[in-house]
Design a protein around this motif. Structure first.
Motif, PDB file in Angstrom:
ATOM      1  N   ASP A   1       0.756  -1.360   0.138  1.00 24.96           N
ATOM      2  CA  ASP A   1      -0.101   0.128  -0.035  1.00 24.96           C
ATOM      3  C   ASP A   1       0.886   1.342  -0.009  1.00 24.96           C
ATOM      4  OD1 ASP A   1      -2.305  -1.437   0.027  1.00 24.96           O
ATOM      5  OD2 ASP A   1      -2.516  -1.177   2.304  1.00 24.96           O
ATOM      6  N   GLN A   2       1.902   1.153   0.882  1.00 26.60           N
ATOM      7  CA  GLN A   2       2.716   2.433   1.100  1.00 26.60           C
ATOM      8  C   GLN A   2       3.654   2.790  -0.331  1.00 26.60           C
ATOM      9  OE1 GLN A   2       5.130   2.378   4.554  1.00 26.60           O
ATOM     10  NE2 GLN A   2       3.548   1.295   5.444  1.00 26.60           N
ATOM     11  N   LEU A   3       4.079   1.633  -1.136  1.00 29.44           N
ATOM     12  CA  LEU A   3       4.653   1.715  -2.304  1.00 29.44           C
ATOM     13  C   LEU A   3       3.629   2.455  -3.241  1.00 29.44           C
ATOM     14  CD1 LEU A   3       6.955  -1.311  -2.874  1.00 29.44           C
ATOM     15  CD2 LEU A   3       7.786   0.946  -2.772  1.00 29.44           C
ATOM     16  N   ALA A   4       2.440   1.738  -3.466  1.00 28.18           N
ATOM     17  CA  ALA A   4       1.439   2.629  -4.245  1.00 28.18           C
ATOM     18  C   ALA A   4       1.069   3.834  -3.864  1.00 28.18           C
ATOM     19  CB  ALA A   4       0.276   1.525  -4.114  1.00 28.18           C
ATOM     20  N   GLN A   5       1.073   4.286  -2.598  1.00 27.32           N
ATOM     21  CA  GLN A   5       0.883   5.714  -2.220  1.00 27.32           C
ATOM     22  C   GLN A   5       1.863   6.470  -2.735  1.00 27.32           C
ATOM     23  OE1 GLN A   5       0.370   6.011   1.887  1.00 27.32           O
ATOM     24  NE2 GLN A   5      -1.319   4.217   1.755  1.00 27.32           N
ATOM     25  N   LEU A   6       3.235   6.041  -2.492  1.00 26.74           N
ATOM     26  CA  LEU A   6       4.401   6.816  -3.104  1.00 26.74           C
ATOM     27  C   LEU A   6       4.401   7.033  -4.679  1.00 26.74           C
ATOM     28  CD1 LEU A   6       7.016   5.545  -0.669  1.00 26.74           C
ATOM     29  CD2 LEU A   6       6.179   7.755  -0.831  1.00 26.74           C
ATOM     30  N   GLY A   7       3.940   6.091  -5.378  1.00 27.62           N
ATOM     31  CA  GLY A   7       4.063   6.076  -6.717  1.00 27.62           C
ATOM     32  C   GLY A   7       5.517   5.522  -7.358  1.00 27.62           C
ATOM     33  N   HIS A   8       6.511   5.281  -6.457  1.00 27.19           N
ATOM     34  CA  HIS A   8       7.769   4.968  -6.760  1.00 27.19           C
ATOM     35  C   HIS A   8       8.008   3.576  -7.870  1.00 27.19           C
ATOM     36  CE1 HIS A   8       9.372   7.975  -4.366  1.00 27.19           C
ATOM     37  NE2 HIS A   8       9.568   7.351  -3.585  1.00 27.19           N
ATOM     38  N   THR A   9       8.657   3.525  -8.944  1.00 25.60           N
ATOM     39  CA  THR A   9       8.659   2.568  -9.716  1.00 25.60           C
ATOM     40  C   THR A   9      10.113   1.975  -9.685  1.00 25.60           C
ATOM     41  OG1 THR A   9       9.312   3.885 -11.641  1.00 25.60           O
ATOM     42  CG2 THR A   9       6.921   3.114 -11.283  1.00 25.60           C
ATOM     43  N   ASN A  10      11.025   2.584  -8.957  1.00 24.76           N
ATOM     44  CA  ASN A  10      12.470   2.207  -8.880  1.00 24.76           C
ATOM     45  C   ASN A  10      13.211   2.970  -7.694  1.00 24.76           C
ATOM     46  OD1 ASN A  10      13.877   4.244 -10.515  1.00 24.76           O
ATOM     47  ND2 ASN A  10      12.633   3.375 -12.091  1.00 24.76           N
ATOM     48  N   LEU A  11      14.600   2.612  -7.485  1.00 24.68           N
ATOM     49  CA  LEU A  11      14.895   3.313  -6.356  1.00 24.68           C
ATOM     50  C   LEU A  11      15.500   4.696  -6.760  1.00 24.68           C
ATOM     51  CD1 LEU A  11      17.170   0.333  -4.846  1.00 24.68           C
ATOM     52  CD2 LEU A  11      15.618   1.664  -3.745  1.00 24.68           C
ATOM     53  N   SER A  12      15.612   5.030  -8.117  1.00 23.48           N
ATOM     54  CA  SER A  12      16.097   6.350  -8.541  1.00 23.48           C
ATOM     55  C   SER A  12      14.775   7.457  -7.892  1.00 23.48           C
ATOM     56  CB  SER A  12      16.417   6.500  -9.691  1.00 23.48           C
ATOM     57  OG  SER A  12      15.314   6.427 -10.705  1.00 23.48           O
ATOM     58  N   ASP A  13      13.876   6.662  -7.822  1.00 24.14           N
ATOM     59  CA  ASP A  13      12.388   7.885  -7.336  1.00 24.14           C
ATOM     60  C   ASP A  13      12.722   8.336  -6.169  1.00 24.14           C
ATOM     61  OD1 ASP A  13      11.328   7.585  -9.805  1.00 24.14           O
ATOM     62  OD2 ASP A  13       9.961   6.058  -8.963  1.00 24.14           O
ATOM     63  N   VAL A  14      13.326   7.493  -5.248  1.00 19.11           N
ATOM     64  CA  VAL A  14      13.925   8.231  -3.767  1.00 19.11           C
ATOM     65  C   VAL A  14      14.636   9.311  -3.684  1.00 19.11           C
ATOM     66  CG1 VAL A  14      15.036   7.517  -1.753  1.00 19.11           C
ATOM     67  CG2 VAL A  14      13.803   5.747  -2.988  1.00 19.11           C
ATOM     68  N   LEU A  15      15.537   9.413  -4.662  1.00 15.70           N
ATOM     69  CA  LEU A  15      16.198  10.804  -4.620  1.00 15.70           C
ATOM     70  C   LEU A  15      15.387  11.943  -5.379  1.00 15.70           C
ATOM     71  CD1 LEU A  15      18.970  12.366  -4.152  1.00 15.70           C
ATOM     72  CD2 LEU A  15      19.683  11.514  -6.275  1.00 15.70           C
ATOM     73  N   ALA A  16      14.844  11.592  -6.470  1.00 17.37           N
ATOM     74  CA  ALA A  16      14.012  12.650  -7.015  1.00 17.37           C
ATOM     75  C   ALA A  16      12.932  13.124  -5.843  1.00 17.37           C
ATOM     76  CB  ALA A  16      13.068  12.025  -8.190  1.00 17.37           C
ATOM     77  N   LYS A  17      12.379  12.277  -5.321  1.00 17.70           N
ATOM     78  CA  LYS A  17      11.355  12.729  -4.376  1.00 17.70           C
ATOM     79  C   LYS A  17      11.925  13.606  -3.084  1.00 17.70           C
ATOM     80  CE  LYS A  17       7.277  12.579  -1.960  1.00 17.70           C
ATOM     81  NZ  LYS A  17       7.498  13.189  -0.531  1.00 17.70           N
ATOM     82  N   ALA A  18      13.297  13.101  -2.672  1.00 18.24           N
ATOM     83  CA  ALA A  18      14.107  13.968  -1.773  1.00 18.24           C
ATOM     84  C   ALA A  18      14.386  15.192  -2.085  1.00 18.24           C
ATOM     85  CB  ALA A  18      15.173  13.090  -1.147  1.00 18.24           C
ATOM     86  N   CYS A  19      14.671  15.547  -3.471  1.00 15.77           N
ATOM     87  CA  CYS A  19      14.961  16.764  -4.046  1.00 15.77           C
ATOM     88  C   CYS A  19      13.645  17.694  -3.852  1.00 15.77           C
ATOM     89  CB  CYS A  19      15.418  16.703  -5.386  1.00 15.77           C
ATOM     90  SG  CYS A  19      16.933  15.795  -5.606  1.00 15.77           S
ATOM     91  N   GLN A  20      12.541  17.161  -4.332  1.00 12.78           N
ATOM     92  CA  GLN A  20      11.296  17.924  -3.774  1.00 12.78           C
ATOM     93  C   GLN A  20      11.137  18.318  -2.647  1.00 12.78           C
ATOM     94  OE1 GLN A  20       7.949  15.851  -5.543  1.00 12.78           O
ATOM     95  NE2 GLN A  20       9.037  15.286  -7.520  1.00 12.78           N
TER      96      GLN A  20
END
Length: 542
Positions: A11-30
């Motif tokens: 559920d949490q992955l679905a809420q975040l919308g991440h499809t791979n680990l590089s999305d973690v940094l993109a979200k952190a920059c926001q």
């Protein structure tokens, strides 16, 4: 990143919308932008700066370097800012990371490079001769070379055609077209090699889903209000090539906006003390032997620990007495965790949500099942020891190119056989008794070394200890204890007397050997296997 504890990881992955680990940094920059992400010595990268450089690295490896999504990239570095850039750049490029210990011998390096099929390596300049020595027996085609002081004194030229300087790769990458991540949650992200204590070192295949799931499982153990995302300073002495530091101190720290202070050489305690004084530390990740070494340093009590909220211990068992000494000296609690390379790694953690139970590590993180079984595979009752089995979204896909080993380790219904002996009590708390192979059989009684070591460490004069089994004509096996001391006046007779006071007769060591230091791995784990093999060989020759 914070989500309700009752939500499932899916559920949490679905809420975040991440499809791979590089999305973690993109979200952190926001979320955190120009706040500091990583520091190393005098150099610091903000989240935005990290993304910019990681993006340049991704463009380079997908362009001039000729690497394609799914290709393996080895990293052979200590904790440096270059490591973090490489990790997120490789993930953005769709590569599979192969973490490699920079202190490996040529034999160990050859095996890991060849087995993984790595096509390129990001390597410290002083290790280039080692890579050259074994390169012909591997698939390595490109060396991306960096130095400890590349940020202060960058180098851009190389003499060899198959080498490029790390800073030159970034400079070239900045001018190239952007790349988009081409990896999904169930694609391979990391080949993390096991320590090889039970045969040849094997590559645990960890997917983007495995590691993202474990990041979410780890962040769910944080109680709201305990930390402030984007405003914590976490000291990270454990090497990023170790799975615990990779997930917790790199990926999870970025996800939570923590400022991570990387310690390049934790054995240089004077330098580490300077870092502890330089930063207003609020969190620390360590290992039992590191806590011992830090508390023995003459400057330890001059460190300002008033802002330190807690300490995480992972990668090796935490000794109860050491945890007590740490809390008495600093006022901060040490929270222990348990995990394996094959579980990305966190399985069990001591958290603010759960009451403290002495001798127990904690409960399983969310969406994680545990059970214990006997030698026949039958589930053992709560409170009775058995081999610990784990099932959850953080469990690896299998061992790289080893289907038979995978089948031996993971059951058809997804349970990972850990090889560890554990006890799960009625409340779901785990006590790790020991590795199955380390159990000592004394006159028909099972003795687990950790139990002996915990009792020994109650003595304030003991610095570190390891208990092993050696052949004995009468008992089958006897216990030998190796110790290093805080009190040089302490002798073997006094240590035995202490053991008799705290242990049942058959658990008391027959022999004690005092050494200045005990052998450790490069991540600080006491090497019981080395001492056991040495002691058994000596007993056999006697």
């Amino acid at each position: 990143m914070s989500t309700p504890v009752h939500s499932t990881v899916g559920d949490q992955l679905a809420q975040l919308g991440h499809t791979n680990l590089s999305d973690v940094l993109a979200k952190a920059c926001q979320d955190y932008g120009d706040k500091p992400a990583f520091s190393c010595g005098a150099d610091t990268l903000s989240f935005n700066e990290l993304e910019k450089r990681a993006d340049a690295f991704a463009r380079y490896v997908r362009g001039p370097a000729g690497l394609e999504p799914g290709d393996r990239l080895a990293i052979q570095l200590p904790n440096l800012l270059q490591y973090t850039i490489t990790i997120f750049g490789a993930l953005k490029a769709g590569l599979v990371i192969v973490n490699t210990n920079p202190q490996y011998t040529p034999y160990e390096t050859r095996h890991q490079f060849a087995d993984s099929g790595a096509k390129a390596v990001v390597v410290l300049d002083k290790l280039v001769p080692l890579v050259r020595k074994i390169q012909g027996e591997t698939g390595i085609e490109l060396l991306i070379v960096t130095s400890l002081d590349d940020f202060a004194n960058p180098e851009y030229s190389c003499a060899e055609d198959d080498e490029v300087r790390f800073m030159q790769a970034l400079r070239e990458g900045e001018k190239l077209p952007a790349v988009k991540p081409e990896r999904d949650l169930d694609d391979l992200a990391l080949l993390q090699y096991t320590g090889g204590t039970t045969g040849v070192s094997k590559g645990a295949m960890l997917s983007h889903r495995n590691i993202l799931s474990n990041v979410l499982q780890a962040t769910n153990i944080i109680r709201p209000g305990d930390v402030e995302y984007g405003n914590e300073v976490r000291v990270s002495p454990l090497p990023l090539y170790h799975i615990f530091a990779f997930t917790a101190n790199c990926i999870a720290s970025v996800a939570t906006g923590f400022h991570s202070v990387l310690i390049t050489n934790p054995r240089d305690l004077d330098s580490m003390m300077a870092d502890l004084k330089r930063h207003r530390i609020t969190l620390l990740t360590g290992i039992n032997s590191l806590f011992v070494s830090l508390m023995a340093h003459p400057e330890f009590d001059n460190i300002d620990f008033s802002h330190l909220k807690w300490v995480n211990s992972g990668g090796a068992p935490l000794n109860t007495e050491i945890a007590k000494r740490w809390q008495a000296r600093t006022g901060s609690v040490v929270r222990e965790g348990y995990g394996l390379t094959e579980t990305s790694p966190v399985v069990v953690a001591s958290t603010a949500f759960t009451p403290y139970k002495e001798g127990f590590i904690g409960r399983a993180v969310i969406d994680t099942e545990m059970r214990t079984v006997d030698d026949a595979g039958n589930e053992t009752p709560r409170g009775e020891p058995g081999e610990l089995l784990i099932r959850g979204p953080q469990v690896m896909q299998g061992y790289w190119q080893r289907p038979e080993a995978t089948a031996e380790s993971i059951t058809d219904d997804g349970w990972l056989k850990t090889g560890d002996v554990g006890v799960i009590d009625e409340e779901g708390f785990l006590k790790l008794v020991d590795r199955k192979k380390d159990m000592i059989l004394v006159s028909g009684f099972n003795v687990y070394p950790n139990e002996v070591e915990d009792a020994v460490m109650v003595h304030p004069g003991i610095r570190e200890c390891v208990a092993v089994g050696i052949p004995d004509e009468k008992k089958g096996e006897a216990i030998k204890l190796f110790v290093s001391l805080n009190d040089p006046a302490l002798d073997k007779d006094a240590i035995i007397a202490h053991c008799r006071e705290h242990l049942t007769g058959y658990k008391v060591p027959s022999t004690v050997e005092i050494r200045d230091d005990l052998p450790k791995s490069t991540v600080g784990k006491l090497l019981r296997r080395v001492l056991r093999d040495e002691a058994r060989a000596a007993a056999g020759a006697a």
